[in-house]
Design a protein around this motif. Structure first.
Motif, PDB file in Angstrom:
ATOM      1  N   ALA A   1     122.070 -36.435  12.175  1.00 43.77           N
ATOM      2  CA  ALA A   1     122.565 -35.152  12.698  1.00 43.77           C
ATOM      3  C   ALA A   1     124.090 -35.119  12.783  1.00 43.77           C
ATOM      4  O   ALA A   1     124.692 -34.049  12.746  1.00 43.77           O
TER       5      ALA A   1
ATOM      6  N   HIS B   1     125.353 -36.881   4.472  1.00 45.69           N
ATOM      7  CA  HIS B   1     124.211 -36.251   5.133  1.00 45.69           C
ATOM      8  C   HIS B   1     123.098 -35.964   4.131  1.00 45.69           C
ATOM      9  O   HIS B   1     121.936 -36.295   4.344  1.00 45.69           O
TER      10      HIS B   1
ATOM     11  N   ARG C   1     119.559 -37.522   4.272  1.00 46.45           N
ATOM     12  CA  ARG C   1     118.488 -36.565   4.598  1.00 46.45           C
ATOM     13  C   ARG C   1     117.355 -36.649   3.573  1.00 46.45           C
ATOM     14  O   ARG C   1     116.190 -36.416   3.901  1.00 46.45           O
TER      15      ARG C   1
ATOM     16  N   ILE D   1     104.862 -39.373  18.244  1.00 46.85           N
ATOM     17  CA  ILE D   1     106.049 -39.998  17.651  1.00 46.85           C
ATOM     18  C   ILE D   1     105.989 -41.525  17.821  1.00 46.85           C
ATOM     19  O   ILE D   1     106.395 -42.267  16.940  1.00 46.85           O
TER      20      ILE D   1
ATOM     21  N   ASP E   1     117.522 -38.829  17.065  1.00 46.12           N
ATOM     22  CA  ASP E   1     116.835 -37.902  16.168  1.00 46.12           C
ATOM     23  C   ASP E   1     115.320 -37.954  16.267  1.00 46.12           C
ATOM     24  O   ASP E   1     114.654 -36.989  15.939  1.00 46.12           O
TER      25      ASP E   1
ATOM     26  N   GLY F   1     115.093 -36.195  19.982  1.00 48.24           N
ATOM     27  CA  GLY F   1     115.027 -35.001  19.134  1.00 48.24           C
ATOM     28  C   GLY F   1     113.595 -34.602  18.835  1.00 48.24           C
ATOM     29  O   GLY F   1     113.288 -33.423  18.697  1.00 48.24           O
ATOM     30  N   GLY F   2     112.722 -35.582  18.730  1.00 48.70           N
ATOM     31  CA  GLY F   2     111.367 -35.289  18.277  1.00 48.70           C
ATOM     32  C   GLY F   2     110.313 -35.290  19.357  1.00 48.70           C
ATOM     33  O   GLY F   2     109.142 -35.033  19.054  1.00 48.70           O
TER      34      GLY F   2
ATOM     35  N   THR G   1     112.201 -32.355  22.993  1.00 46.37           N
ATOM     36  CA  THR G   1     112.295 -30.938  22.628  1.00 46.37           C
ATOM     37  C   THR G   1     110.932 -30.250  22.661  1.00 46.37           C
ATOM     38  O   THR G   1     110.781 -29.175  23.226  1.00 46.37           O
TER      39      THR G   1
ATOM     40  N   LEU H   1     124.582 -26.898  20.400  1.00 47.97           N
ATOM     41  CA  LEU H   1     125.199 -28.173  20.015  1.00 47.97           C
ATOM     42  C   LEU H   1     126.618 -27.881  19.553  1.00 47.97           C
ATOM     43  O   LEU H   1     126.970 -26.729  19.326  1.00 47.97           O
TER      44      LEU H   1
ATOM     45  N   ARG I   1     130.051 -28.336  17.037  1.00 51.35           N
ATOM     46  CA  ARG I   1     130.522 -28.582  15.677  1.00 51.35           C
ATOM     47  C   ARG I   1     132.046 -28.745  15.756  1.00 51.35           C
ATOM     48  O   ARG I   1     132.671 -28.191  16.667  1.00 51.35           O
TER      49      ARG I   1
ATOM     50  N   GLY J   1     116.267 -21.400  17.075  1.00 59.02           N
ATOM     51  CA  GLY J   1     115.815 -22.501  17.934  1.00 59.02           C
ATOM     52  C   GLY J   1     115.768 -23.845  17.216  1.00 59.02           C
ATOM     53  O   GLY J   1     115.914 -24.904  17.837  1.00 59.02           O
ATOM     54  N   PHE J   2     115.551 -23.808  15.907  1.00 62.37           N
ATOM     55  CA  PHE J   2     115.573 -25.042  15.110  1.00 62.37           C
ATOM     56  C   PHE J   2     116.884 -25.137  14.318  1.00 62.37           C
ATOM     57  O   PHE J   2     116.968 -25.862  13.327  1.00 62.37           O
ATOM     58  N   SER J   3     117.901 -24.372  14.736  1.00 65.59           N
ATOM     59  CA  SER J   3     119.185 -24.305  14.045  1.00 65.59           C
ATOM     60  C   SER J   3     119.021 -23.581  12.699  1.00 65.59           C
ATOM     61  O   SER J   3     117.991 -22.913  12.469  1.00 65.59           O
TER      62      SER J   3
ATOM     63  N   HIS K   1     121.740 -28.625   8.724  1.00 63.91           N
ATOM     64  CA  HIS K   1     121.114 -29.513   9.717  1.00 63.91           C
ATOM     65  C   HIS K   1     119.823 -28.939  10.280  1.00 63.91           C
ATOM     66  O   HIS K   1     119.339 -29.415  11.327  1.00 63.91           O
TER      67      HIS K   1
ATOM     68  N   CYS L   1     116.361 -28.217  11.596  1.00 67.80           N
ATOM     69  CA  CYS L   1     115.498 -29.262  12.167  1.00 67.80           C
ATOM     70  C   CYS L   1     114.512 -29.839  11.154  1.00 67.80           C
ATOM     71  O   CYS L   1     113.653 -29.132  10.627  1.00 67.80           O
TER      72      CYS L   1
ATOM     73  N   GLY M   1     112.173 -31.817  11.882  1.00 67.80           N
ATOM     74  CA  GLY M   1     110.834 -31.933  12.476  1.00 67.80           C
ATOM     75  C   GLY M   1     110.169 -30.608  12.772  1.00 67.80           C
ATOM     76  O   GLY M   1     109.090 -30.589  13.376  1.00 67.80           O
TER      77      GLY M   1
END
Ligand code: HEM
Length: 330
Positions: A7, A14, A18, A69, A160, A164-165, A168, A215, A217, A268-270, A274, A276, A278
């Protein structure tokens, strides 16, 4: 020290990193997990359905995504509360206004977690087992000519994947039940036809409550956006939660609308680079998390006198501390 997480990276690193995450989280793998998520949701609910009351956060919203997870990250299911202590400490440690003692405490917890996860990385290097983590540990990033280092993997474990998983999704599940308790007509409509309304409900929960509120930047160049000059190096506070209630985008943005045509187009998941990783798994966890609730619970209310509906003080994540409900089972 943990390395740089997925992230936190910019392209081209990235994109290169990714790619191995996208392969590990490929749609076929998430489909395979679906039946596990479904079975676990009913199993967890059935464990307390005869009691007529529960702390929804502790008994359901935390274990459902955390166990999923854990299974994918090589951790033992019986260790979930230990892992939860570590992720809570990590989550608190990235907040603001901590005392020196709190920073030291959060760091010590992270180191404890690293010792636990280190043994798992070594085991999976010796014997890959087809889990998500096994793929992440053993896949070579072609452009880098190597697999992820221990330090890079440690960053992934905390930020992450475990926080993150699971944190959330936990927060989205609790938020959904809180919203239903406050909107009885939505609850009636939802349970009248879950096949028709449940997917939209899941999106509305993520939009309205935004488990990741925002978040930051860093501007890499001088730029002007909507008449605002942003100098290179400035920190931007990108509030997904605010965008999710933009009246120009969502009609009556503060309402839960089970027929909202653009419900899934929230932030909500961006969005963008980036977005999400998941999100498909989170959507399955929310779907089955609420579906099992609808199938097993006839009616419910917040337990009188027991709920303050307070959130953990945190700048980025929105996390209900507890949610006590009384219910009648079907
Ligand atoms: C309701 C549940 C979830 C919410 C609200 C959520 C939200 C987000 C958001 C807003 C971002 C964007 C970060 C950014 O723009 O910098 C993100 C990224 C990410 N999420 Fe999720 N997430 C959820 C569930 C999950 C799950 C279940 C996983 C995986 C197990 C996961 C793994 C990740 C990863 C690895 C990233 C980083 C992606 C990248 O930088 O390329 N998330 N998530």
């Amino acid at each position: 020290m943990p390395g740089e997480s997925l992230a936190a990276r910019d392209d081209p690193e990235h994109k290169q990193m990714r790619a191995i995450f996208d392969a590990a989280f490929r749609p076929g793998r998430i489909n395979e997990l679906d039946s596990q998520v479904q079975a676990l949701a009913y199993e967890l609910l059935d464990a307390f359905v005869d009691d007529g009351h529960c702390n929804f956060v502790k008994q359901y919203a935390v274990p459902l995504p955390l166990i999923i997870i854990c299974r994918q990250m090589g951790a033992r299911q019986e260790d979930i509360w230990q892992i939860k202590e570590w992720t809570d400490a990590w989550f608190k440690g990235v907040g603001f206004g901590l005392t020196e003692e709190e920073v030291i405490w959060a760091t010590e917890k992270e180191i404890e977690a690293q010792h636990y996860f280190q043994a798992i990385f070594e085991r999976l290097r010796e014997a890959p087992d087809g889990t998500l983590l096994s793929d992440l540990v053993n896949t070579v990033i072609p452009e880098w000519g190597r697999t992820l280092t221990d330090n890079e993997l440690h960053a992934e474990m905390m930020q992450d994947t475990f926080v993150g998983g699971s944190e959330t999704t936990t927060n989205a599940l609790s938020a959904g039940i809180m919203l239903l308790s406050q909107n009885p007509r939505v609850w009636e409509k939802l349970k009248s036809d879950p096949d028709r309304y449940l997917k939209t409900f899941c999106e509305e929960v993520v939009r309205l409550e935004s488990p990741v509120q925002g978040l930051t930047r860093t501007a890499k160049i001088d730029i002007e956006l909507h008449g605002v000059k942003i100098p290179r190096g400035a920190t931007l506070d990108v509030r997904f939660a605010a965008g999710n209630r933009d009246p120009e985008r969502f009609e009556c943005p503060n309402d839960i609308d089970l027929e909202r045509p653009n419900a899934a187009s929230h932030l909500g998941f961006s969005s963008g680079t980036h977005y999400c990783l998941g999100a498909p798994l989170a959507r399955r966890e929310l779907y089955w998390g609420f579906k099992a609730f609808i199938d097993r619970i006839e009616n419910f209310r917040l337990s009188p006198g027991r709920n303050k509906l307070r959130h953990h003080p945190n700048y980025g994540l929105r996390a209900l501390k507890s949610l006590y409900i009384d219910f009648t089972a079907r």
